[in-house]
Design an enzyme around this catalytic site. Structure first.
Site, PDB file in Angstrom:
ATOM      1  N   LEU A 156      13.872   2.940 -61.333  1.00 45.51           N
ATOM      2  CA  LEU A 156      14.986   2.059 -62.092  1.00 45.51           C
ATOM      3  C   LEU A 156      15.169   0.851 -61.295  1.00 45.51           C
ATOM      4  CD1 LEU A 156      17.223   4.676 -63.485  1.00 45.51           C
ATOM      5  CD2 LEU A 156      14.860   3.838 -64.383  1.00 45.51           C
ATOM      6  N   GLU A 157      14.219  -0.145 -61.424  1.00 38.93           N
ATOM      7  CA  GLU A 157      14.550  -1.532 -60.470  1.00 38.93           C
ATOM      8  C   GLU A 157      14.249  -2.892 -61.783  1.00 38.93           C
ATOM      9  OE1 GLU A 157      10.986  -2.596 -58.279  1.00 38.93           O
ATOM     10  OE2 GLU A 157      10.469  -0.646 -58.378  1.00 38.93           O
TER      11      GLU A 157
END
Length: 406
Positions: A156-157
């Site tokens: 999750l970036e």
């Protein structure tokens, strides 16, 4: 993070890791029974492998050369044309895949296994495309079921982690998968900064807290953010530990037991350089603090460019530093060989009978692969994984198995 990944393929970079010992599904889509899980430590050490892009290396050859057993296959995304179904890189539907399955079959035939990485930098994520957490989880469950997975990672970036609704879907899906697949090892990976992680990374942690979700680890990627060698990375890991403590109310040891590192070997997207010596320093930090995970992007890059510095450019198929093939994978093998402080340790192999004669003498300058036998101080020893200049018997959990007097 990992901007190079978006340029080199339609997929995105992600991180994940490792599973328990319970088989998750009875059969994959083809009806074949998936193999038993490896130890947690192997999934936690699995480096990324892009099986369809970036000049994929021969996974079996890497296993033979290094003793590596696990790979993180990247990357699962939503379809480029829209929809809530899993694809490889946004273009190849998981439902009809045979190419990645062939890679998995090769790895498993040699006693190894895979994790699948989802998300990363670039492309459309399923958390963005699906309506809610339940439909997002259903899409990921197709991947788990088809390949008989024991491990999955949520990377999750940016830009996804700037989307509050998408992050809520991803964290919710991770929680659902964890509940519906007993033994599934779940990692959540996010951007690294000098302070540990940035504002969006902290918001993601708060979302996990609000949903009552605890993965096996939260990993950061301390590269592409003004880092300069191992000291800056270990400082970021220390700061991230403090963030985990303050967010979840953990003590320091508990936070480290839920913390992971995901590095980039060689030259990063922004021109930072991380050498073999840097990897060793971070590995020492990770093992001494009993961290849960140590991985890197990527095995496709774990070979020397020509020229070695690649003209000062970053590549998706070589490291842009001087090295031998698979130098960086050997640090993953070392991490996997360290007995974790909690959980089920790797079973001690059954000793072979005392040999009648001594094997060739151990030499500090020789590199040994798993299964090689040597003699040292009137005992025969067998290498459990790749090793060099590590004295047999120097450490209880070292690379050498004592086969008895000779």
């Amino acid at each position: 993070m990992r901007r190079l990944h978006a340029c080199l393929s339609a997929a995105a970079a992600v991180v994940l890791a490792a599973a328990g010992t319970t088989a998750l599904v009875a059969a994959d889509a083809s009806g074949a029974t998936p193999q038993d899980a490896l130890s947690n430590r192997w999934y936690a050490a699995a480096p990324y492998l892009m099986p369809l892009d970036n000049d994929p290396p021969d996974a079996g050859a890497i296993m033979d050369a290094t003793g590596l057993k696990a790979f993180q296959l990247a990357f699962v995304l939503a379809p480029n044309g829209g929809g809530c179904s899993p694809t490889w890189g946004g273009t190849a539907p998981v439902s009809s895949d045979t190419a990645v399955q062939s890679t998995i079959n090769t790895i498993r035939a040699k006693g190894g296994d895979v994790s699948v990485s989802i998300g990363g930098y670039g492309g459309t994520k399923l958390g963005q495309a699906c309506a809610d957490a339940a439909s997002t989880a259903a899409a990921y469950q197709q991947v788990i079921t088809k390949y008989g997975l024991h491990a999955i990672d949520f990377d999750l970036e940016e830009p996804e982690y700037e989307n509050t609704a998408a992050i809520k879907n991803e964290i919710g899906a991770a929680k659902i998968l964890q509940q519906n697949n007993p033994g599934l090892y779940v990692s959540v990976t996010t951007a690294g900064t000098a302070d540990g992680t940035g504002w969006f990374g902290k918001q993601m942690l708060l979302e996990a807290k609000s949903q009552g979700f605890t993965p096996n680890n939260f990993s950061i990627m301390p590269f592409d953010g003004g880092f300069n060698g191992a000291a800056s990375q270990t400082s970021a890991l220390t700061n991230f530990n403090s963030i985990l403590q303050s967010t979840f109310g953990w003590d320091e040891a508990t936070a480290y037991a839920h913390e992971g590192f995901s590095g980039m070997n060689g030259r990063s997207d922004t021109g930072e350089i991380f050498t073999q010596a840097d990897f060793q320093t971070v590995l020492d930090y990770a093992t001494s603090h009993h961290m849960d995970r140590f991985t890197f992007w990527s095995i496709n890059r774990d070979r020397q460019c020509s020229p070695p510095d690649n003209g000062g450019r970053t590549s998706g198929t070589c490291s842009s530093v001087a090295q031998s093939d698979w130098d960086f994978a050997k640090y993953s093998v070392k991490f996997a060989g360290v007995t974790p402080p909690t959980g089920t340790p790797t079973p001690t192999p059954t000793p072979t009978p005392t040999p009648t004669s001594c094997k060739p003498a151990w030499n500090s300058s020789t590199a040994y692969t798993g299964g090689t036998e040597v003699s040292y101080e009137q005992h025969n020893w067998k290498a459990k994984w790749w090793t060099q200049n590590e004295v047999p018997g120097a450490s209880t959990w070292g690379p050498w198995q004592d086969e008895g007097a000779c």
